[in-house]
Design a protein around this motif. Structure first.
Motif, mmCIF file in Angstrom:
data_model
loop_
_atom_site.group_PDB
_atom_site.id
_atom_site.type_symbol
_atom_site.label_atom_id
_atom_site.label_comp_id
_atom_site.label_asym_id
_atom_site.label_seq_id
_atom_site.Cartn_x
_atom_site.Cartn_y
_atom_site.Cartn_z
ATOM 1 N N MET A 17 12.095 4.771 -2.219
ATOM 2 C CA MET A 17 13.188 4.485 -1.281
ATOM 3 C C MET A 17 13.999 3.277 -1.755
ATOM 4 S SD MET A 17 13.534 6.600 1.194
ATOM 5 C CE MET A 17 14.302 5.787 2.601
ATOM 6 N N LYS A 18 13.628 2.714 -2.891
ATOM 7 C CA LYS A 18 14.276 1.520 -3.432
ATOM 8 C C LYS A 18 14.432 0.438 -2.364
ATOM 9 C CE LYS A 18 15.986 3.784 -7.349
ATOM 10 N NZ LYS A 18 16.517 5.145 -7.135
ATOM 11 N N PRO A 19 13.322 0.019 -1.773
ATOM 12 C CA PRO A 19 13.400 -0.936 -0.666
ATOM 13 C C PRO A 19 13.659 -2.354 -1.166
ATOM 14 C CG PRO A 19 11.113 -0.470 -1.160
ATOM 15 C CD PRO A 19 11.934 0.376 -2.093
ATOM 16 N N GLU A 20 14.171 -3.180 -0.268
ATOM 17 C CA GLU A 20 14.390 -4.594 -0.576
ATOM 18 C C GLU A 20 13.095 -5.380 -0.423
ATOM 19 O OE1 GLU A 20 17.351 -6.384 -1.046
ATOM 20 O OE2 GLU A 20 18.676 -4.632 -1.137
ATOM 21 N N ILE A 21 12.275 -4.918 0.515
ATOM 22 C CA ILE A 21 11.053 -5.648 0.847
ATOM 23 C C ILE A 21 9.887 -4.663 0.833
ATOM 24 C CG2 ILE A 21 9.893 -7.036 2.626
ATOM 25 C CD1 ILE A 21 12.713 -7.531 3.815
ATOM 26 N N LEU A 22 8.744 -5.102 0.337
ATOM 27 C CA LEU A 22 7.543 -4.257 0.427
ATOM 28 C C LEU A 22 6.483 -4.970 1.267
ATOM 29 C CD1 LEU A 22 6.543 -2.514 -2.931
ATOM 30 C CD2 LEU A 22 7.085 -1.475 -0.733
ATOM 31 N N LEU A 23 5.947 -4.247 2.233
ATOM 32 C CA LEU A 23 4.859 -4.781 3.043
ATOM 33 C C LEU A 23 3.564 -4.111 2.597
ATOM 34 C CD1 LEU A 23 6.580 -4.390 6.535
ATOM 35 C CD2 LEU A 23 6.600 -6.398 5.062
#
Lengths: 366, 246
Positions: free
Chosen positions: B157-163
């Motif tokens: 998803m090309k996220p900005e943040i990973l949790l």
């Protein structure tokens, strides 16, 4: 190693005995076992022989003159009743000359049903197209009124064709309804969840007969005239509703059984409610709910026989009519056997399909 | 846009009468790697689950990438697309192949074509070093492999943040390092990461800041060097003694 484990390993190491040896060991190892086996076998042989004698050896298969005369004084089955009356059983009161149309209509529904069991058609658009085309074909043949085919109204439909049509229409309307009910009952809005729950509980606590009666006889007095429609459709919708409330609970059980993480993972990926529901939740819920779903389909198929009480001649009622006239009244066992066989073919196919699906799902594909 | 990835201020969360998170304040900058640790029941999972709204907070504010988290469903979906999450129990979709697990959300939520989604999925599967498993179902993979697929799925998803919510605690010991290796790789690429984990080696190696939580509160917050060598709070010392004693 314990003694029993040693024994087991010895047993496994030894080549398995011949069939004769194994049978001897299982059924004839002690005098008591032997006598139980012998008595059991004797009873079995007697039952099979008696049935075979009745159904085949002493049976009369055809009636050359179309009367029950050939069956006078015989010991066996009088299959001649099927030979003479099969068209009544399969087509009910459908006009005799037009019964080829009922045959085609019935085949259309069965073929469409079989096709929708094939994975290639498991796309909403394809399934919808298939069934719309199927029902259109069914209607043009059975109803007529086009291409020189005289019109035949639903009150004259009957027999196996009616049973198959009624079942297919009921399940087809009932299934989407069941999915809606199951989802609504899980709604986060208490009003929707509680109302749906109440609706399911109320419909579930009514006998099917009452629902069919109401749909056929009471609704015309209550509904505005443009909503009344044909009696058969009112009854089908009542039937679908009854199917839907049970199926809804089955689907809901499938949804409840999913780990919470599935929905959470879908949420975390940014999928919307409908995307989560149609791509993640329902496909998995259906696999988990497969055995009770097949069960419900089987029960529902047999429940179609209840429509006789509001004047529709399904295959069972037509069967009764086949021995109802005085001439063949002695041959009810044969007719019931024949009808039972028809039910068996349908229900057994359903359960085999269930086995196929379960096996397929175990591999992981759907 | 600012350089702030996540900004939480005076946030409180209740489960009925239970006060799960107490006046939490946290600021995470883009590119920062945060490790959250603490005893079980301390609220660390709940905290990161509030960031992508798997849990709702009752008081205070959470701002993610400039968007305020409130009841607006559209906002929530926007944020979730930008915030990837890796779960303790992987939560792969068992009815989809590894590749389908990775392409589903980009195709549905980002409206990317199947060909593009598959291309980028294969790229990320290569990055987590299991491209050869693409056609298998999750049930056919080991735990470590599944968790790496889960990371690839989030990356697609090309996220900005990973949790990360305890990504290694459901794994057999010999599989932990293959997952940690992937996470270290991500950290060195500059991904903004918030990890709930008990892997103190990982925390020492990659974290910019370590946060210690207990009873729903952030008790201590420090750079790893200081956190491990000279913890200030008694509860932190006690926790570190227990977790590092063996």
């Amino acid at each position: 190693m314990t003694i029993s484990a040693t024994a087991a390993s010895i047993r496994n190491a030894r080549p398995r005995g011949s069939l004769g040896n194994r049978l001897r060991k299982r059924y004839f190892s002690t005098p008591v076992n032997t006598s139980i086996s012998v008595v059991g076998l004797a009873i079995m042989a007697w039952v099979i022989w008696t049935a075979f004698e009745w159904a085949v050896l002493n049976a009369v298969w055809r009636s050359p003159d179309g009367t029950s005369q050939v069956c006078r004084g015989i010991d066996g089955a009088c299959w001649a009743v099927i030979n003479v009356r099969w068209r009544l059983i399969l087509f009910g009161l459908f006009p005799f000359e037009e019964q080829w149309r009922s045959t085609i209509a019935c085949i259309v529904i069965v073929v469409v049903a079989i096709l929708s069991c094939v994975p290639v058609f498991w796309k909403p658009v394809r399934l919808a197209g298939l069934w719309v085309a199927g029902f259109a074909l069914f209607y043009s043949f059975i109803s007529g009124g086009i291409f020189d085919m005289p019109y035949v109204g639903p009150s004259e439909w009957g027999g196996l064709t009616l049973t198959v049509f009624f079942y297919a229409a009921g399940v087809l309307i009932g299934m989407p309804l069941a999915i809606c009910l199951a989802l609504m009952r899980r709604s986060e809005l208490p009003v929707i969840a509680v109302t749906t729950g109440l609706f399911i509980d109320v419909v579930r606590s009514l006998p099917l007969v009452t629902i069919l009666f109401t749909a056929a006889l009471v609704l015309p007095f209550v509904l505005p005239s443009f909503l009344i429609g044909d009696k058969i459709w009112r009854v089908i919708i009542g039937f679908a509703l009854f199917f839907a409330v049970y199926q809804a609970e089955i689907i809901r059980s499938g949804i409840q059984s999913l780990p919470k993480g599935q929905e959470e993972a879908a949420k975390a990926l940014g999928l919307s409610y409908w995307q989560r529901t149609t791509r993640i939740i329902l496909p998995q819920a259906f696999r988990r709910a497969l055995p009770p779903t097949i069960n419900q389909f089987v029960i529902t198929f047999k429940e179609t026989a209840l429509i006789v009480i509001i004047g529709f001649f399904d295959v069972l009622a037509s069967g009764k009519a086949a021995f109802g006239s005085g001439e063949w009244s002695f041959a009810w066992v044969e007719v019931y056997c024949f009808v039972a066989m028809i039910y068996f073919v349908f229900v057994f196919s359903l359960s085999r399909y269930g086995v196929y699906l379960e096996h397929r799902l175990r591999v992981g594909k759907l | 846009m600012t350089d702030v990835a996540v900004s939480i201020s005076h946030m409180n969360k209740y489960y009925g009468g239970f006060h799960a998170l107490k006046d939490v304040n946290l600021e995470v900058e883009k590119g920062e790697r945060i490790v959250v640790c603490g005893p079980s029941g301390s609220g660390k999972s709940t905290l990161i689950r509030c960031i992508n709204r798997l849990e709702e907070h009752q008081e205070g504010s959470i701002n993610v990438l400039g968007t305020e988290l409130n009841d607006d469903v559209a906002n929530i979906d926007i944020i979730r697309r930008e915030v990837g999450m890796v779960f303790q129990h992987f939560n792969l979709f068992p009815h989809l192949t590894v590749l389908e697990n990775c392409t589903l959300a980009p195709m549905l939520a980002r409206k990317i074509s199947q060909a593009d989604a598959e291309k980028s999925a294969m790229m990320f599967l290569e990055r987590v070093r299991i491209p050869e498993q693409a056609e298998k179902f999750p049930g056919e993979l080991s735990g470590g492999q599944q968790q790496r697929v889960a990371i690839a799925r989030a990356l697609c998803m090309k996220p900005e943040i990973l949790l990360f919510d305890e990504p290694t605690s459901a794994l057999d010991p010999e599989m932990i390092s293959e997952v940690l290796d992937v996470m270290v790789g991500l950290a060195s690429d500059g991904m903004t990461m918030i990890c709930v984990t008990h892997e103190m080696g990982f925390a020492r190696q990659v974290a910019d800041r370590v946060i210690f939580m207990d009873h729903g509160e952030i008790v201590e917050e420090a750079a790893p060097g200081q956190f491990f060598e000279a913890p200030k709070n008694e509860r932190t010392k006690e926790f570190l003694r227990q977790i590092l004693s063996h």
